[in-house]
Structures are given as structure tokens and as C-alpha cells.
Motif scaffolding. Structure first.
Motif, PDB file in Angstrom:
ATOM      1  N   LYS A 103       0.831  -1.204   0.000  1.00 29.87           N
ATOM      2  CA  LYS A 103       0.000   0.000   0.000  1.00 29.87           C
ATOM      3  C   LYS A 103       0.865   1.252   0.000  1.00 29.87           C
ATOM      4  N   LEU A 104       1.972   1.220   0.716  1.00 29.27           N
ATOM      5  CA  LEU A 104       2.891   2.351   0.715  1.00 29.27           C
ATOM      6  C   LEU A 104       3.385   2.634  -0.701  1.00 29.27           C
ATOM      7  N   ALA A 105       3.793   1.591  -1.411  1.00 32.72           N
ATOM      8  CA  ALA A 105       4.250   1.761  -2.796  1.00 32.72           C
ATOM      9  C   ALA A 105       3.128   2.290  -3.668  1.00 32.72           C
ATOM     10  N   GLY A 106       1.895   1.836  -3.416  1.00 35.39           N
ATOM     11  CA  GLY A 106       0.759   2.291  -4.214  1.00 35.39           C
ATOM     12  C   GLY A 106       0.445   3.758  -4.006  1.00 35.39           C
ATOM     13  N   VAL A 107       0.555   4.238  -2.758  1.00 37.31           N
ATOM     14  CA  VAL A 107       0.312   5.653  -2.480  1.00 37.31           C
ATOM     15  C   VAL A 107       1.338   6.513  -3.199  1.00 37.31           C
ATOM     16  N   VAL A 108       2.605   6.092  -3.133  1.00 38.00           N
ATOM     17  CA  VAL A 108       3.646   6.836  -3.833  1.00 38.00           C
ATOM     18  C   VAL A 108       3.370   6.858  -5.340  1.00 38.00           C
ATOM     19  N   GLU A 109       2.993   5.713  -5.876  1.00 39.09           N
ATOM     20  CA  GLU A 109       2.714   5.641  -7.315  1.00 39.09           C
ATOM     21  C   GLU A 109       1.576   6.578  -7.705  1.00 39.09           C
ATOM     22  N   ASP A 110       0.512   6.591  -6.923  1.00 36.23           N
ATOM     23  CA  ASP A 110      -0.624   7.466  -7.229  1.00 36.23           C
ATOM     24  C   ASP A 110      -0.216   8.929  -7.230  1.00 36.23           C
ATOM     25  N   GLU A 111       0.655   9.299  -6.281  1.00 35.69           N
ATOM     26  CA  GLU A 111       1.067  10.693  -6.163  1.00 35.69           C
ATOM     27  C   GLU A 111       1.980  11.115  -7.317  1.00 35.69           C
ATOM     28  N   LEU A 112       2.822  10.198  -7.805  1.00 39.37           N
ATOM     29  CA  LEU A 112       3.808  10.553  -8.822  1.00 39.37           C
ATOM     30  C   LEU A 112       3.291  10.384 -10.250  1.00 39.37           C
ATOM     31  N   LEU A 113       2.241   9.607 -10.413  1.00 36.29           N
ATOM     32  CA  LEU A 113       1.778   9.235 -11.748  1.00 36.29           C
ATOM     33  C   LEU A 113       1.411  10.448 -12.600  1.00 36.29           C
ATOM     34  N   ALA A 114       0.703  11.405 -12.003  1.00 34.03           N
ATOM     35  CA  ALA A 114       0.242  12.566 -12.777  1.00 34.03           C
ATOM     36  C   ALA A 114       1.412  13.387 -13.300  1.00 34.03           C
ATOM     37  N   TYR A 122       8.230   9.216 -20.975  1.00 35.30           N
ATOM     38  CA  TYR A 122       8.926   8.884 -19.726  1.00 35.30           C
ATOM     39  C   TYR A 122       8.506   7.503 -19.224  1.00 35.30           C
ATOM     40  N   GLN A 123       9.478   6.684 -18.838  1.00 37.84           N
ATOM     41  CA  GLN A 123       9.224   5.351 -18.298  1.00 37.84           C
ATOM     42  C   GLN A 123       9.681   5.313 -16.839  1.00 37.84           C
ATOM     43  N   PRO A 124       8.755   5.260 -15.883  1.00 38.73           N
ATOM     44  CA  PRO A 124       9.149   5.317 -14.472  1.00 38.73           C
ATOM     45  C   PRO A 124       9.755   4.009 -13.970  1.00 38.73           C
ATOM     46  N   HIS A 125      10.577   4.123 -12.934  1.00 34.83           N
ATOM     47  CA  HIS A 125      11.084   2.949 -12.232  1.00 34.83           C
ATOM     48  C   HIS A 125       9.965   2.349 -11.372  1.00 34.83           C
ATOM     49  N   VAL A 126      10.163   1.109 -10.978  1.00 37.91           N
ATOM     50  CA  VAL A 126       9.155   0.427 -10.164  1.00 37.91           C
ATOM     51  C   VAL A 126       9.343   0.748  -8.680  1.00 37.91           C
ATOM     52  N   GLU A 127      10.584   0.679  -8.177  1.00 35.79           N
ATOM     53  CA  GLU A 127      10.830   0.894  -6.753  1.00 35.79           C
ATOM     54  C   GLU A 127      10.567   2.359  -6.393  1.00 35.79           C
ATOM     55  N   PRO A 128       9.842   2.632  -5.290  1.00 32.64           N
ATOM     56  CA  PRO A 128       9.470   4.014  -4.933  1.00 32.64           C
ATOM     57  C   PRO A 128      10.657   4.958  -4.811  1.00 32.64           C
ATOM     58  N   ASP A 129      11.778   4.507  -4.184  1.00 35.79           N
ATOM     59  CA  ASP A 129      12.889   5.426  -3.981  1.00 35.79           C
ATOM     60  C   ASP A 129      13.571   5.773  -5.307  1.00 35.79           C
ATOM     61  N   ARG A 130      13.822   4.774  -6.153  1.00 33.96           N
ATOM     62  CA  ARG A 130      14.436   5.047  -7.458  1.00 33.96           C
ATOM     63  C   ARG A 130      13.493   5.858  -8.341  1.00 33.96           C
ATOM     64  N   ARG A 131      12.202   5.619  -8.167  1.00 35.70           N
ATOM     65  CA  ARG A 131      11.217   6.340  -8.962  1.00 35.70           C
ATOM     66  C   ARG A 131      11.225   7.832  -8.625  1.00 35.70           C
ATOM     67  N   LEU A 132      11.294   8.143  -7.322  1.00 38.98           N
ATOM     68  CA  LEU A 132      11.323   9.536  -6.899  1.00 38.98           C
ATOM     69  C   LEU A 132      12.604  10.224  -7.381  1.00 38.98           C
ATOM     70  N   ARG A 133      13.730   9.549  -7.227  1.00 41.13           N
ATOM     71  CA  ARG A 133      15.001  10.122  -7.654  1.00 41.13           C
ATOM     72  C   ARG A 133      14.975  10.462  -9.150  1.00 41.13           C
ATOM     73  N   ALA A 134      14.538   9.503  -9.970  1.00 41.94           N
ATOM     74  CA  ALA A 134      14.526   9.709 -11.419  1.00 41.94           C
ATOM     75  C   ALA A 134      13.555  10.818 -11.815  1.00 41.94           C
ATOM     76  N   LEU A 135      12.411  10.880 -11.128  1.00 42.62           N
ATOM     77  CA  LEU A 135      11.411  11.894 -11.474  1.00 42.62           C
ATOM     78  C   LEU A 135      11.921  13.299 -11.158  1.00 42.62           C
ATOM     79  N   ILE A 136      12.587  13.466 -10.020  1.00 45.54           N
ATOM     80  CA  ILE A 136      13.136  14.782  -9.660  1.00 45.54           C
ATOM     81  C   ILE A 136      14.113  15.254 -10.737  1.00 45.54           C
ATOM     82  N   LYS A 137      15.011  14.374 -11.146  1.00 47.71           N
ATOM     83  CA  LYS A 137      15.986  14.741 -12.171  1.00 47.71           C
ATOM     84  C   LYS A 137      15.311  15.044 -13.509  1.00 47.71           C
ATOM     85  N   ALA A 138      14.312  14.241 -13.857  1.00 45.44           N
ATOM     86  CA  ALA A 138      13.625  14.430 -15.137  1.00 45.44           C
ATOM     87  C   ALA A 138      12.827  15.730 -15.161  1.00 45.44           C
TER      88      ALA A 138
END
Length: 518
Positions: A103-114, A122-138
Motif C-alpha cells: 500500500k505504501l508503494a501504491g500511495v507513492v505511485e498514485d502521487e507521482l503518476l500525474a 517517460y518510463q518510471p522505475h518500479v521501486e518508490p525510492d528510485r522512482r522519486l530520484r529519477a522523477l526529480i531529475k527528469a
């Protein structure tokens, strides 16, 4: 002065846009927001639930996104560069419950998806931490502007899991990896702001995030969330006809983090809506975990009147280390009353109840956690104040005897704290405090400290407690007399009464109740 035009009461509204577009009363925090942004770029703020943290986070979001139309007439309108729009990642853990790692991963995904959808191909990473890092840079590369990261209720997945310590540790470790992403992305970040109820230690949750500044006890930001007395009397002036402001202040004001004291907004709104004094804020969250913790540890509840603590101790909170004082402070049941300084050392913080609402409600909950049945508490709750007002101490003794007699034998067998001397005083104190009586705990005189002082119209009662094996020995009353405790309270129009109370471990009740007029 506030406008006398009546607006809508913002009950339960956490969205800045809705607040502004639908004609609700709004206490302008935008000037403080600008000052915060100007003073740094990575902050943490701890405040109890329902204090307006989410609304302030949403205000920051609208500010950085450059939505000027929402700030018309507010402090920020002419002080912000509206020509620059920053990409904002806002993550809120406030809505979900029954947390699992999935559920934690799902909440993060919902917040970042938009936000990810705004980036072509853009192709997001699966793991929440790598996903956040890549999104900030992108986002930084795509917009040319550094990224704003706002995290609301950062600690809720852990707090909701505290009853299951293994799950709580897993949630903590997952969030530590997630927040750890921010520590080496400074070149890509414009502003970072995290809010929550509890302050977990940097070692356990924010390892490496050294740039995070904790402003929880910074006097400049004491009123960042909540309403000041001036806010109440100006912004909400159209709602105050016939309102006893002194009574409202006693009931609901008093939360303090080193600067100006504030009201909980939820209390103010519901009081103005219903015009009845009730524990509105307290009733929104039953502190069952807190009551159980205090009961298990044998916490001496009279200490709640006045506690001393260092800043490190107030922050001593982790899954494996939960100090009652830290939990009471962070959840809002205790607040800052002052500081003491010794030489060049760090200050000691003096804590106590913020207001009448918390004092009455918390002690009612704690009293039931200490064993007396709810039926017994209800039965005697009106009799005891009347007996003290009338000076009928024989009735007081009988009432207290009934209260202790209501505690089931099974409770004593299952709770070893009943063997401690402080247990009996805690039950007695919680009952009096839950009735709203005027109490002083361990009041200092030039000859020592009095266990408990109760003030009533024209009367003062001084109590000394002793715990004996079987029969009373008269030492409680003897101590009150020998040390001349009554001298501090002698007034021409005040009767001072000494009361020595003896509790028996074997009888589990009051066995001595000696009274003398001073």
C-alpha cells in the motif's frame, strides 16, 4: 480588523484553492510562507493532528506553481515572483490506513503518476525510492527549474503500525530509503518541506539528510499552524456575537512551541458552529495506544501538570524507543509552558496541559485505563465536586472508596503497576482532573512539596498520600502538620483543610482518611 461580512466556516477544509474560491474565512499564513522560503530550503515541522499542516503544505504548492489568482489580497501577492513556476512533487500519507509495504508503494505511485504523465515518453522505475530520484531529475531537466518536494504526514504509515512492531520497523525502513533519496539531490531541489506528528530521530529515519532543519521549536514559526488570539478576534469577528472569549481561550487556546500560543483550528470552527464547549479535537482520535503505554509503564499521571524535559528527550521517538513524555508532547496532549536555563547548558523545557479540553479529556481516558469502570466513574463524577464544595469530607471518603472498589480483581492481576505507590495517587489525581477541579501537584513551599492541592471557593484542601501494607499509621496527616504546609495558603476568607490519605496494597482501597483544619 476583520471584515464583518459573514463567510463560510472552513470546517475540515485542507485545500487552499477551495478555501479561497468558495468564500471561507482564511487566516493569512502566506507571509510566513514567504519568510520560511527565504530562510532556507529544507525543513521539517512537527505538529499534532488537525492543526492545519495539510492546508499549509497545499498553500506552498499553489505558491510555487505560481497560481497568483488564489493569492489576491493576501500578504504574498505583491512579494512573490509569479513569472517563475516550479515543478512540485506533493506526497501525502494522510489518507490511507491499514498500511502494508504494497500500500505504501501504491500511495507513492498514485502521487507521482500525474507528474510522470507530463513527461513525453517517460518510463518510471518500479521501486518508490528510485522512482522519486529519477522523477526529480527528469522534472528539473524538462522544466529548467529546480523541483519542490512537499511531504505531508510523513510518519503516518509508521504511527498507524505501532501496535505491530515488526510491521512498524518495515514501514520505517522503507520510508528511510524513500526519504534518503533527497540527501544527494540538492542541485535539483528548490525547496523541501516535510510535516508530521512525531519526530523520529535522524538516525532512524533521516540518516544522511543533514540539511533537514527542524523548526518545530523555533519561536519564529510557533504560529505557522493554528490560530492566534488576534486571528480569532479579527478574522472571525462576525461570528463572535455573544461569545465569551475568556472561556473560549481557557478551553481551546494554549498550544505553544516557543513563541505565540495558538488555538487548534478544528476546535475553533466546531465551537463557532455549535456554540457548545466540547472536546471536539480530542474526540477525533482516541488515544488508546497512548493510554495503554502510560498504564503499562506505570506513568505517574500527576506529573502531567508540570514536566521538565530536554529537547533531545522530546525528540526521543522511534519504533523501539517510545518515551511517554515525548509521545504526549508530540501528539499535543502536553505543550510548552516555559524554559529553564542553567549556566551555559541547553534549556530545559517545562511542559503542561495546553488547555481545559485536553486536561479534562485526557484524564478521563487515563482514569479508565487505570482500572475504574466507566459506570463507577459516571456514578461519582457529580458527587465528588459537590462534596468538596460543601466541605463534606466524609462523603469524599465514601465516594473514593466506591471508585477504587469498582476496579475488578482481574485488572489488578494483569497490571503489575498496581503495586507501585504512584498508582493510587494517579487514580485519585486523574479523577479530580477529569472533573475540572482546580489542582496543583507537588506545590512547592519553603518546607517541601505538597502532594496535591485542591482549591474550591473559600476553601483549600492539602493532600498527602501514603501507601501502607494493611492499616494506616497517621504519617500522612502528621507530615502535613509538621511541615507547616498550610502557612502558604492562609487567607482571612479561606479555610485550609489538611487531608492525609492512606491506601492499602492488600485491601486495594482507601483505608485511612484523616482530616484536620489548619
Amino acid at each position: 480588523m476583520g471584515s464583518m461580512t459573514r463567510l463560510k466556516l472552513p470546517i475540515g477544509i485542507q485545500t487552499f484553492r477551495k478555501m479561497r474560491e468558495e468564500d471561507h474565512y482564511y487566516v493569512d499564513k502566506t507571509g510566513m510562507a514567504l519568510e520560511l522560503v527565504a530562510s532556507g530550503n529544507c525543513f521539517f515541522l512537527s505538529r499534532p493532528r488537525r492543526f492545519g499542516k495539510s492546508l499549509f503544505v497545499d498553500t506552498l504548492k499553489e505558491l510555487f506553481e505560481g497560481n497568483r489568482e488564489l493569492f489576491r489580497g493576501l500578504s504574498a501577492e505583491d512579494r512573490w515572483d509569479w513569472s517563475v513556476r516550479y515543478p512540485v512533487i506533493r506526497i501525502s500519507f494522510g489518507g490511507a490506513a491499514l498500511w502494508t509495504p504494497e500500500k505504501l508503494a501504491g500511495v507513492v505511485e498514485d502521487e507521482l503518476l500525474a507528474l510522470e504523465a507530463l513527461l513525453p515518453g517517460y518510463q518510471p522505475h518500479v521501486e518508490p525510492d528510485r522512482r522519486l530520484r529519477a522523477l526529480i531529475k527528469a522534472l528539473h531537466a524538462h522544466t529548467g527549474q529546480r523541483v519542490v518536494v512537499l511531504v505531508d504526514e510523513y510518519d503516518k504509515p509508521i504511527l498507524d503500525s505501532l501496535a505491530d512492531s515488526d510491521l512498524a520497523r518495515r514501514m520505517r525502513d522503507l520510508l528511510r530509503d524513500f526519504y534518503g533519496v533527497l540527501k544527494d539531490l540538492d542541485a535539483h531541489l528548490k525547496f523541501v518541506f516535510l510535516t508530521g506528528v512525531s519526530k523520529f530521530s535522524k538516525v532512524s529515519l533521516f540518516s544522511g539528510l543533514n540539511q533537514l532543519r527542524d523548526i518545530t521549536l523555533d519561536a519564529r514559526w510557533s504560529a505557522l499552524c493554528g490560530y492566534t488570539q488576534t486571528n480569532l478576534e479579527t478574522i472571525f469577528a462576525p461570528e463572535l456575537d455573544g461569545v465569551d472569549l475568556d472561556a473560549v481561550r481557557r478551553w481551546y487556546n494554549g498550544y505553544n512551541w516557543g513563541g505565540e500560543a495558538v488555538y487548534n483550528p478544528f476546535d475553533v470552527m466546531l465551537y463557532l458552529e455549535h456554540r457548545v464547549f466540547r472536546p471536539y479535537w480530542f474526540e477525533t482520535g482516541t488515544p488508546a495506544f497512548l493510554v495503554d503505554l502510560l498504564a503499562r509503564q506505570g506513568f505517574f499521571t500527576p506529573r502531567l501538570e508540570r514536566l521538565r524535559s530536554s529537547s533531545d528527550f522530546l525528540s526521543a521517538f522511534d519504533v523501539d524507543r517510545i518515551e511517554p513524555e515525548a509521545l504526549l508532547w508530540q501528539t499535543g496532549y502536553l505543550t510548552l509552558h516555559g524554559t529553564e536555563h542553567f549556566d551555559d547548558g541547553e534549556p530545559l523545557y517545562i511542559l503542561g496541559y495546553p488547555n481545559r479540553e485536553v486536561e479534562l479529556s485526557l484524564n478521563r481516558s487515563l482514569l479508565l485505563g487505570l482500572g475504574p469502570t466507566s459506570d463507577a466513574v459516571k456514578e461519582v463524577q457529580f458527587d465528588l465536586p459537590k462534596a468538596f464544595r460543601n466541605g463534606d469530607l466524609e462523603s469524599c471518603r465514601a465516594i473514593l472508596h466506591r471508585l477504587f472498589a469498582s476496579i475488578p480483581n482481574d485488572w489488578f492481576r494483569n497490571n503489575p503497576i498496581a503495586q507501585y505507590e504512584g498508582y493510587y495517587a494517579s487514580v485519585f489525581y486523574c479523577h479530580l482532573a477529569a472533573l475540572g477541579l482546580d489542582l496543583r501537584v507537588e506545590d512547592a513551599t519553603n518546607k517541601g512539596r505538597i502532594d496535591l492541592v485542591l482549591k474550591a471557593p473559600g476553601r483549600v484542601f492539602l493532600f498527602e498520600f501514603k501507601v501502607v501494607e494493611t492499616m494506616p499509621d497517621g504519617k500522612a496527616l502528621e507530615q502535613l502538620r509538621a511541615r507547616g504546609y498550610a502557612d502558604k495558603y492562609r487567607q482571612p476568607d479561606t479555610m485550609v483543610t489538611l487531608v492525609g490519605i492512606a491506601f492499602s496494597k492488600t485491601e486495594r482501597n482507601v483505608v485511612g482518611f484523616e482530616v484536620a483544619e489548619a
